[in-house]
Design a protein around this motif. Structure first.
Motif, short mmCIF file in Angstrom:
data_model
loop_
_atom_site.label_atom_id
_atom_site.label_comp_id
_atom_site.label_asym_id
_atom_site.label_seq_id
_atom_site.Cartn_x
_atom_site.Cartn_y
_atom_site.Cartn_z
N ALA A 98 -17.94 7.91 7.60
CA ALA A 98 -17.04 9.01 7.88
C ALA A 98 -16.99 9.91 6.56
N GLY A 99 -16.56 11.26 6.88
CA GLY A 99 -16.21 12.22 5.85
C GLY A 99 -15.17 11.61 4.81
N VAL A 100 -15.00 12.41 4.04
CA VAL A 100 -14.08 12.23 2.72
C VAL A 100 -12.67 12.00 3.31
N GLY A 101 -11.79 11.06 2.89
CA GLY A 101 -10.41 10.93 3.07
C GLY A 101 -10.12 10.29 4.39
N LEU A 102 -11.00 9.73 5.05
CA LEU A 102 -11.00 9.43 6.49
C LEU A 102 -10.60 7.92 6.68
N GLY A 103 -10.49 7.36 5.59
CA GLY A 103 -10.04 5.81 5.50
C GLY A 103 -11.18 4.79 5.28
N LYS A 104 -12.28 5.19 4.90
CA LYS A 104 -13.35 4.02 4.62
C LYS A 104 -12.98 2.87 3.49
N THR A 105 -12.48 3.44 2.33
CA THR A 105 -12.20 2.76 1.14
C THR A 105 -10.78 1.73 1.78
N HIS A 106 -10.01 2.31 2.18
CA HIS A 106 -9.00 1.81 2.90
C HIS A 106 -9.43 0.56 3.66
N LEU A 107 -10.28 0.75 4.75
CA LEU A 107 -10.55 -0.40 5.63
C LEU A 107 -11.47 -1.14 4.62
N ASN A 122 -7.70 15.88 5.61
CA ASN A 122 -7.86 14.33 5.32
C ASN A 122 -6.73 13.58 4.73
N GLY A 123 -6.82 12.39 4.69
CA GLY A 123 -5.88 11.23 4.49
C GLY A 123 -5.49 11.54 2.92
N ARG A 124 -6.33 11.85 2.07
CA ARG A 124 -5.92 11.91 0.60
C ARG A 124 -4.72 13.12 0.46
N ASP A 125 -4.99 14.20 1.32
CA ASP A 125 -3.95 15.35 1.14
C ASP A 125 -2.69 15.10 1.78
N ALA A 181 -2.18 -4.19 6.99
CA ALA A 181 -0.71 -3.89 7.47
C ALA A 181 -0.54 -2.24 7.17
N SER A 182 -1.03 -1.58 6.39
CA SER A 182 -0.61 -0.17 6.15
C SER A 182 -1.65 0.61 6.78
N PHE A 183 -2.77 0.30 7.42
CA PHE A 183 -3.87 0.92 8.16
C PHE A 183 -3.45 1.20 9.31
N VAL A 184 -3.38 2.54 9.62
CA VAL A 184 -2.86 3.04 11.11
C VAL A 184 -4.01 3.23 11.88
N VAL A 185 -3.89 2.80 13.18
CA VAL A 185 -5.28 2.76 14.03
C VAL A 185 -4.67 3.61 15.19
N ARG A 199 -1.99 -1.51 -2.04
CA ARG A 199 -1.58 -0.93 -0.88
C ARG A 199 -2.63 -0.94 0.20
N LEU A 200 -3.93 -0.97 0.00
CA LEU A 200 -4.91 -0.67 1.04
C LEU A 200 -5.16 -2.04 1.78
N THR A 201 -4.21 -2.17 2.65
CA THR A 201 -4.42 -3.55 3.50
C THR A 201 -4.44 -3.12 4.90
P1 ADP Z 1 -12.44 7.66 2.10
O1 ADP Z 1 -12.74 6.20 1.38
O2 ADP Z 1 -13.18 7.47 3.66
O3 ADP Z 1 -12.83 8.79 1.29
P2 ADP Z 1 -9.65 6.50 1.71
O4 ADP Z 1 -9.73 5.32 2.30
O5 ADP Z 1 -9.45 6.88 0.32
O6 ADP Z 1 -10.73 7.57 2.35
O7 ADP Z 1 -8.45 7.40 2.30
C1 ADP Z 1 -7.90 8.35 1.72
C2 ADP Z 1 -6.38 8.32 1.98
O8 ADP Z 1 -5.94 8.41 3.35
C3 ADP Z 1 -5.79 6.96 1.40
O9 ADP Z 1 -4.64 7.04 0.92
C4 ADP Z 1 -5.46 6.06 2.83
O10 ADP Z 1 -4.74 5.03 2.54
C5 ADP Z 1 -5.11 7.05 3.53
N1 ADP Z 1 -5.82 6.68 5.03
C6 ADP Z 1 -6.90 7.14 5.71
N2 ADP Z 1 -7.11 6.49 6.81
C7 ADP Z 1 -5.84 6.02 7.24
C8 ADP Z 1 -5.29 5.02 8.27
N3 ADP Z 1 -6.11 4.85 9.49
N4 ADP Z 1 -4.06 4.31 7.91
C9 ADP Z 1 -3.58 4.56 6.72
N5 ADP Z 1 -3.92 5.36 5.88
C10 ADP Z 1 -4.96 6.04 5.90
#
Ligand code: ADP
Ligand code: MG
Length: 463
Positions: free
Chosen positions: A164-173, A327-330, A128-132, A124-126
């Motif tokens: 970036a801090g926790v849950g801000l999208g690093k792994t996703h990107l 954060n994004g995880r919540d 396409a699903s990453f919101v800018v 799911r982490l593509t």
């Molecule tokens: P990190 O690795 O920075 O701790 P993650 O990449 O695991 O954070 O992101 C945590 C959650 O928030 C995931 O479900 C991720 O898909 C979602 N998320 C964070 N930023 C975005 C974004 N810009 N667009 C879509 N989903 C995001």
């Protein structure tokens, strides 16, 4: 003599280290006080020079005291790294095991790739699903650029370092880069968490396949390392440093994510830190409300792919985006809970359900949630009427206006729907509420006294 030197080396560094680093070192010649040795790869050369130069020299000196210099060269048979710098090596050449490796490796070549299986990727982490949004525009653009590069393209930023801090999208990107980069099938993109990198290296050392591990790492076009802050241990750090240098020098792309900037990675060597800082360092800031809303929407859309009947009304999305801020995880967790709850109880998602289910995800420092009762109380006090007057069916002018103001405030300051507000105002119809809201909206634009009154009520409620 050469075999005696090798024997000394073997005793001095231990069997494991010897097999992973020195087994393929050959003597090219001895000239007066200098000895020429060769190894099959540049990588090995730089590793040995950095870690074992003195050891090798002293082993020689023990046999031949006149030796004062060791020249380490790379045998020409296999020089993939050097080749890649000028012109990309043909795919076949890079995919096939180097002849050297085939003849001397102690493990089958396929095992190299097992040792180097990347960390699991979430489909799911593509991109396409990453919101800018504002906070990640630059990181996203850089990541895209990296993902779209082709083999042989000049590398623009190396390494690309995202923090970036926790849950801000690093792994996703990072995973998006990996998916996109691998989809063309032309380049090999490897995604590894720092832990996996450590584990792979340590395991390879134990099974004496460290060399194969290193060789395999070097065959990668784009190396993606997540959570670099977890990289620990002197030898893995040194190994990482060498991998980094070898890849960057060979014009291969490296992408890294960590929870802090390079300068704050205290346990890392200075040289690694400066190398990391020498590429493009981008920070992703906290998620703004609009971005949070977008992420929620994207999560709902993803859930709907499997659960077509699942939906989250817009007012709930707004409520979540406004209240779950950190954060994004919540955000993901909130949608998962609503999905589970509505599935298990076979109920549509409502604001009430959302409030109940995600209560613990809401941060207390958020602007306090205003209750309809509070609005009624404050408005009644301001206009010198009672709260029950507001809820009653009386239609005298002195209660009609305050009632309309209270309904207007209920609509603008809470996330309640019109029917819900109607119910809370003595069981009125939602059209009555709508009429009141429109009326006050129109008046506020014209009547400054009323507009000031409304502002003062809002301030009182928000305190
Ligand atoms: P990190 O690795 O920075 O701790 P993650 O990449 O695991 O954070 O992101 C945590 C959650 O928030 C995931 O479900 C991720 O898909 C979602 N998320 C964070 N930023 C975005 C974004 N810009 N667009 C879509 N989903 C995001
Ligand atoms: Mg992460």
């Amino acid at each position: 003599r050469w075999s005696r030197v090798k024997g000394r080396l073997r005793t001095s560094v231990g069997e494991d280290v010897y097999t992973s680093w020195f087994a393929r070192m050959d003597l090219e010649g001895v000239q007066e006080e200098s000895v020429r040795l060769s190894v099959p790869t540049r990588f090995l050369k730089s590793w040995i020079q950095a870690h074992y130069a003195e050891r090798v020299l002293s082993c020689w000196q023990a046999e031949m005291p006149e030796v004062h210099r060791i020249d380490l060269t790379v045998r020409s048979a296999v020089r993939p790294v050097v080749q890649a710098k000028e012109a990309p090596a043909p795919v076949e050449a890079r995919r096939a095991p180097a002849p050297e490796l085939r003849s001397t490796a102690t493990v089958p070549v396929s095992a190299n790739h097992d040792a180097l299986g990347g960390s699991p990727l979430d489909p799911r982490l593509t991109f396409a699903s990453f919101v800018v949004g504002r906070s990640n525009t630059l990181a996203h653009a850089a990541a895209r650029q990296v993902a779209e590069g082709r083999r042989g393209d000049p590398v623009m930023f190396n390494p690309l370092y995202i923090h970036a801090g926790v849950g801000l999208g690093k792994t996703h990107l990072l995973q998006a880069v990996t998916w996109a980069g691998n989809s063309g099938n032309e380049r090999k993109v490897l995604y590894l968490t720092a832990e996996k990198f450590m584990y792979g290296f340590v395991a390879a050392l134990k099974t004496q396949t460290a060399l194969a591990f290193k060789e395999a790492l070097r065959g990668i076009d784009v190396l993606v390392i997540d959570d670099l802050q977890f990289l620990q241990g002197k030898s893995t750090q040194a190994e990482f440093c060498h991998t980094l240098n070898a890849l960057i020098d060979a014009g291969r792309q490296v992408v890294i994510a960590a929870d802090r900037p390079p300068s704050d990675l205290e346990s890392l060597d200075d040289r690694v830190r400066s190398r990391l800082a020498g590429g493009l360092v981008v920070e992703m800031g906290s998620l703004g409300e609009e971005l949070r809303h977008g992420i929620l929407k994207s999560r709902v859309a993803a859930a709907r792919a499997h659960h077509a009947s699942f939906d989250v009304p817009e007012e709930v999305l707004h409520y979540l985006a406004r209240t779950i801020t950190h954060n994004g995880r919540d955000l993901e967790g909130a949608i998962n809970r609503l999905l589970a709850h509505s599935k298990l109880n076979n109920q549509p998602v409502t604001l009430e359900m959302a409030e109940r289910e995600v209560r613990d995800l809401v941060r207390p420092q958020e602007p306090k949630r205003i209750k309809i009762e509070d609005i009624q109380r404050v408005v009644a006090r301001q206009y010198n009427v009672s709260r029950s007057d507001l809820l009653s069916s009386r239609r005298t002018a002195n209660v009609v206006r305050p009632r309309q103001v209270a309904m207007y405030l209920a609509k603008t300051l809470t996330l309640r729907s019109l029917p819900e507000i109607g119910r809370r105002f003595g069981g009125r119809d939602h059209t009555t509420v709508l009429h009141a809201v429109r009326k006050i909206e129109a008046l506020v634009g014209k009547d400054t006294a009323l507009s000031e009154e409304v502002e003062s009520l809002k301030r009182q409620l928000q305190e």
